[in-house]
Scaffold this active site. Structure first.
Site, mmCIF file in Angstrom:
data_model
loop_
_atom_site.group_PDB
_atom_site.id
_atom_site.type_symbol
_atom_site.label_atom_id
_atom_site.label_comp_id
_atom_site.label_asym_id
_atom_site.label_seq_id
_atom_site.Cartn_x
_atom_site.Cartn_y
_atom_site.Cartn_z
ATOM 1 N N HIS A 1 48.770 43.935 33.685
ATOM 2 C CA HIS A 1 49.446 43.447 32.476
ATOM 3 C C HIS A 1 50.667 44.306 32.165
ATOM 4 O O HIS A 1 51.730 43.799 31.797
ATOM 5 C CB HIS A 1 48.508 43.543 31.262
ATOM 6 C CG HIS A 1 47.286 42.681 31.347
ATOM 7 N ND1 HIS A 1 46.021 43.204 31.405
ATOM 8 C CD2 HIS A 1 47.152 41.339 31.348
ATOM 9 C CE1 HIS A 1 45.149 42.219 31.443
ATOM 10 N NE2 HIS A 1 45.798 41.076 31.419
ATOM 11 N N SER B 1 41.653 43.796 37.736
ATOM 12 C CA SER B 1 41.281 42.668 36.870
ATOM 13 C C SER B 1 40.410 43.209 35.742
ATOM 14 O O SER B 1 39.642 44.161 35.937
ATOM 15 C CB SER B 1 40.479 41.660 37.699
ATOM 16 O OG SER B 1 39.656 40.871 36.870
ATOM 17 N N MET C 1 44.765 37.957 27.769
ATOM 18 C CA MET C 1 43.484 37.870 27.059
ATOM 19 C C MET C 1 43.008 39.281 26.686
ATOM 20 O O MET C 1 41.830 39.510 26.441
ATOM 21 C CB MET C 1 42.450 37.144 27.916
ATOM 22 C CG MET C 1 42.878 35.708 28.232
ATOM 23 S SD MET C 1 41.532 34.556 28.488
ATOM 24 C CE MET C 1 40.760 35.255 29.936
ATOM 25 N N GLY D 1 51.084 37.174 36.541
ATOM 26 C CA GLY D 1 50.794 37.898 37.780
ATOM 27 C C GLY D 1 50.380 36.938 38.888
ATOM 28 O O GLY D 1 49.743 35.908 38.641
ATOM 29 N N ARG E 1 37.879 41.907 34.660
ATOM 30 C CA ARG E 1 36.464 41.657 34.995
ATOM 31 C C ARG E 1 35.888 42.734 35.920
ATOM 32 O O ARG E 1 34.672 42.797 36.092
ATOM 33 C CB ARG E 1 36.299 40.277 35.625
ATOM 34 C CG ARG E 1 36.435 39.144 34.601
ATOM 35 C CD ARG E 1 36.042 37.798 35.169
ATOM 36 N NE ARG E 1 35.940 36.784 34.144
ATOM 37 C CZ ARG E 1 36.893 35.881 33.854
ATOM 38 N NH1 ARG E 1 38.025 35.890 34.522
ATOM 39 N NH2 ARG E 1 36.703 34.993 32.904
ATOM 40 N N HIS F 1 45.389 46.165 31.513
ATOM 41 C CA HIS F 1 45.356 47.098 32.633
ATOM 42 C C HIS F 1 46.756 47.178 33.252
ATOM 43 O O HIS F 1 47.706 46.564 32.739
ATOM 44 C CB HIS F 1 44.306 46.669 33.667
ATOM 45 C CG HIS F 1 44.406 45.220 34.060
ATOM 46 N ND1 HIS F 1 45.510 44.694 34.676
ATOM 47 C CD2 HIS F 1 43.547 44.179 33.896
ATOM 48 C CE1 HIS F 1 45.327 43.420 34.913
ATOM 49 N NE2 HIS F 1 44.144 43.057 34.432
ATOM 50 N N GLN G 1 39.164 27.845 27.914
ATOM 51 C CA GLN G 1 39.278 27.951 29.374
ATOM 52 C C GLN G 1 38.010 28.517 30.011
ATOM 53 O O GLN G 1 37.969 28.754 31.215
ATOM 54 C CB GLN G 1 40.521 28.741 29.794
ATOM 55 C CG GLN G 1 40.496 30.224 29.472
ATOM 56 C CD GLN G 1 41.850 30.867 29.742
ATOM 57 O OE1 GLN G 1 42.805 30.680 28.994
ATOM 58 N NE2 GLN G 1 41.950 31.631 30.827
#
Ligand code: PAF
Length: 276
Positions: A34, A182, A27, A144, A184, A31, A58
């Site tokens: 990924h 993450s 998405m 992951g 986020r 980082h 989602q």
């Protein structure tokens, strides 16, 4: 590196690529987690396709779809450095035209844990992954371990629906203090960032107690909850010790068990897990 926005164009280009395509669905806001997937895909395949798509289906109505971090320019620069062949970056309308009316649903597994807290979340994940797999037709797709339930659900879908690809799993990439990397994490202010280490500390405690011989799952959960409750900024969504295959909660830890948790730190909801 080709950057493609249209499904038809992506499918045409796919026909020209060699058989062994490695695919990394993302998405965006890339980082190190990924990039570890991209590097592995690069090392195992003749061609690498990465998708960047913040998938609206989602996210729940009160979730962070509109504020989810995006930085396409930076993502493309990172992917170019990793020698990715194709970046597929469709719009929401391209993926879900107005008449869109088909869903791929994994049932029981997708109603547990994250699925119970975020109803419909996995419908979006399995539907978009099916679409992306159909478009990219990879030999292997890379995910992951950080999103452990997503992996269990996707592997089940691939097996149940006889999809023609291998799902490759890579370990969670962590900051030096244990926090799982993450997209986020960007939401956390400095105080929350410090508090967020409590997730990994709770997981590490379970690992340590298990190594010392504790196999009573309820006692392990309670010890983890007690540690999490000492952190004033943490609000627990769930702490689970479950069978890795069925996601049924365990009374006694039998390996392989998935220890997973979802905790809000301020307004940011974080998830993490380890395997026993
Ligand atoms: O893990 C993610 O980033 C997403 O759930 C995925 C697999 C790219 C599907 O949108």
């Amino acid at each position: 590196m080709k950057v493609i926005e249209k499904i038809d164009e992506m499918k045409r280009l796919r026909l020209k690529l060699a058989e062994s395509v490695g695919f990394v669905p993302t998405m965006g806001y890339l980082h190190q987690g990924h990039l570890s997937l991209v590097r592995r895909a690069r090392s195992e395949n003749q061609s690498v396709i990465v998708s960047i798509f913040v998938n609206p289906t989602q996210f729940g109505p009160r979730e962070d779809f509109s504020s989810y971090p995006r930085d396409t320019e930076c993502d493309l620069a990172l992917l170019k450095k990793e020698r990715v062949d194709v970046v597929f970056i469709p719009s929401a309308d391209e993926m879900y035209p107005p008449q869109f009316d088909s869903w791929v649903v994994v049932d029981k597994l997708a109603r547990r844990l994250e699925g119970a807290c975020r109803p419909g979340h996995f419908w979006g994940v399995t539907t978009v992954c099916t679409k992306l797999f159909n478009i990219a037709q990879p030999a292997r797709a890379y995910f992951g371990q950080k999103d452990a339930q997503q992996l269990v659900v996707i592997k089940k879908m691939v097996s149940d629906l006889n999809m023609n690809l291998e799902i490759v799993t890579l370990p969670t990439v962590r900051e030096p203090d244990g926090l799982a990397i993450s997209s986020r994490n960007i939401y956390l202010n400095p105080g929350e960032r410090q508090a967020a280490t409590v997730l990994y500390r709770a997981l590490a405690l379970a690992l340590q107690l298990y190594a010392q011989g504790e196999t009573d799952a309820e006692r392990l959960r309670q010890k983890m909850i007690a540690l999490l409750q000492k952190e004033p900024l943490a609000e627990i969504d769930y702490v689970s010790i479950a069978n890795l295959r069925t996601l049924d909660e365990l009374a006694k830890v039998t390996s392989p068990a998935l220890v997973s948790l979802a905790v809000k730190i301020g307004k940011t909801r974080l998830i993490d897990n380890i395997m026993l």
